[in-house]
Design a protein around this motif. Structure first.
Motif, short mmCIF file in Angstrom:
data_model
loop_
_atom_site.label_atom_id
_atom_site.label_comp_id
_atom_site.label_asym_id
_atom_site.label_seq_id
_atom_site.Cartn_x
_atom_site.Cartn_y
_atom_site.Cartn_z
N GLN A 130 0.85 -1.18 0.00
CA GLN A 130 0.00 0.00 0.00
C GLN A 130 0.89 1.24 0.00
O GLN A 130 1.82 1.33 0.79
CB GLN A 130 -0.88 -0.01 1.26
CG GLN A 130 -1.85 1.11 1.34
CD GLN A 130 -2.72 1.01 2.60
OE1 GLN A 130 -2.50 0.15 3.44
NE2 GLN A 130 -3.67 1.90 2.73
N THR A 131 0.61 2.15 -0.91
CA THR A 131 1.36 3.39 -0.97
C THR A 131 0.53 4.48 -0.31
O THR A 131 -0.66 4.66 -0.61
CB THR A 131 1.63 3.79 -2.45
OG1 THR A 131 2.34 2.73 -3.08
CG2 THR A 131 2.44 5.07 -2.52
N ILE A 132 1.14 5.21 0.61
CA ILE A 132 0.47 6.26 1.37
C ILE A 132 0.93 7.61 0.81
O ILE A 132 2.12 7.89 0.72
CB ILE A 132 0.81 6.17 2.87
CG1 ILE A 132 0.62 4.76 3.40
CG2 ILE A 132 0.04 7.21 3.65
CD1 ILE A 132 -0.78 4.24 3.29
N LYS A 133 -0.05 8.41 0.40
CA LYS A 133 0.27 9.75 -0.10
C LYS A 133 0.62 10.66 1.06
O LYS A 133 0.00 10.59 2.12
CB LYS A 133 -0.92 10.33 -0.86
CG LYS A 133 -1.12 9.74 -2.21
CD LYS A 133 -2.17 10.54 -2.96
CE LYS A 133 -1.96 10.33 -4.44
NZ LYS A 133 -2.65 11.32 -5.21
N ILE A 134 1.57 11.51 0.82
CA ILE A 134 1.97 12.50 1.83
C ILE A 134 1.25 13.79 1.52
O ILE A 134 1.35 14.33 0.40
CB ILE A 134 3.49 12.70 1.83
CG1 ILE A 134 4.18 11.36 2.12
CG2 ILE A 134 3.90 13.77 2.84
CD1 ILE A 134 5.68 11.39 1.97
N LYS A 135 0.52 14.31 2.50
CA LYS A 135 -0.22 15.56 2.34
C LYS A 135 0.57 16.70 2.97
O LYS A 135 1.33 16.51 3.89
CB LYS A 135 -1.59 15.45 3.02
CG LYS A 135 -2.48 14.42 2.42
CD LYS A 135 -3.80 14.39 3.14
CE LYS A 135 -4.70 13.30 2.60
NZ LYS A 135 -5.97 13.25 3.31
N ARG A 136 0.32 17.86 2.44
CA ARG A 136 0.92 19.06 3.04
C ARG A 136 0.05 19.52 4.19
O ARG A 136 -1.16 19.53 4.09
CB ARG A 136 1.02 20.18 2.02
CG ARG A 136 2.13 19.92 1.08
CD ARG A 136 2.43 21.14 0.30
NE ARG A 136 3.63 20.81 -0.46
CZ ARG A 136 4.60 21.65 -0.64
NH1 ARG A 136 4.52 22.86 -0.21
NH2 ARG A 136 5.65 21.28 -1.30
N GLY A 137 0.66 19.90 5.26
CA GLY A 137 -0.07 20.32 6.44
C GLY A 137 -0.15 21.80 6.60
O GLY A 137 0.23 22.66 5.91
#
Length: 137
Positions: A130-137
């Motif tokens: 599973q690839t987890i997207k990195i979101k900007r905070g």
């Protein structure tokens, strides 16, 4: 000194239930009766064999309770007509428990020559990436 438990280890997340199962099994009263074997019959299957001489099928019960295989034996009364001069064969009740891992299924139970065989199979889990997207905070 702090006791490091399985559930509190920093790299083992979500294993608290496993620790509770291990503690419960340690307290379950599994003494040495009846004797048993556990054999691996293939890469994904096992067989538990209990020596239950003197027990009939109706004297035994096999249940799965909260990922725990429980085998109980209770023989009926002999009746007032039987008089023993010596009684060396124990007719006692027992309970034997085994903790089952996730994915282990209980199959057939077979009674043969005073031995109770219980077959278990372990399902092979699919490998999931599973690839987890990195979101900007």
């Amino acid at each position: 000194m702090t006791k490091l438990t399985l559930g509190s280890h920093p790299y083992l997340l979500g294993f608290e239930q496993l620790e509770r199962l291990l503690e419960r099994n340690a307290k379950s009263g599994n003494e040495g009766y009846p004797p048993f074997n556990i054999e691996q019959t293939s890469d994904h299957s096992y067989r538990i064999t209990l020596a239950v001489a003197g027990f009939a099928e109706q004297d035994l019960s096999i249940t799965v309770e909260d990922r725990q295989l429980v085998i109980r034996g209770r023989q009926g009364d002999d009746g007032p007509d039987r008089v023993f001069l010596h009684r060396g064969i124990a007719a006692r009740q027992f309970q034997r428990s085994f903790v089952l891992a996730d994915g282990v299924e209980v199959g057939d139970a077979i009674m043969e020559n005073g031995l109770l065989h219980i077959d278990l199979t372990r399902a092979q889990p699919e490998t999931v990436v599973q690839t987890i997207k990195i979101k900007r905070g």
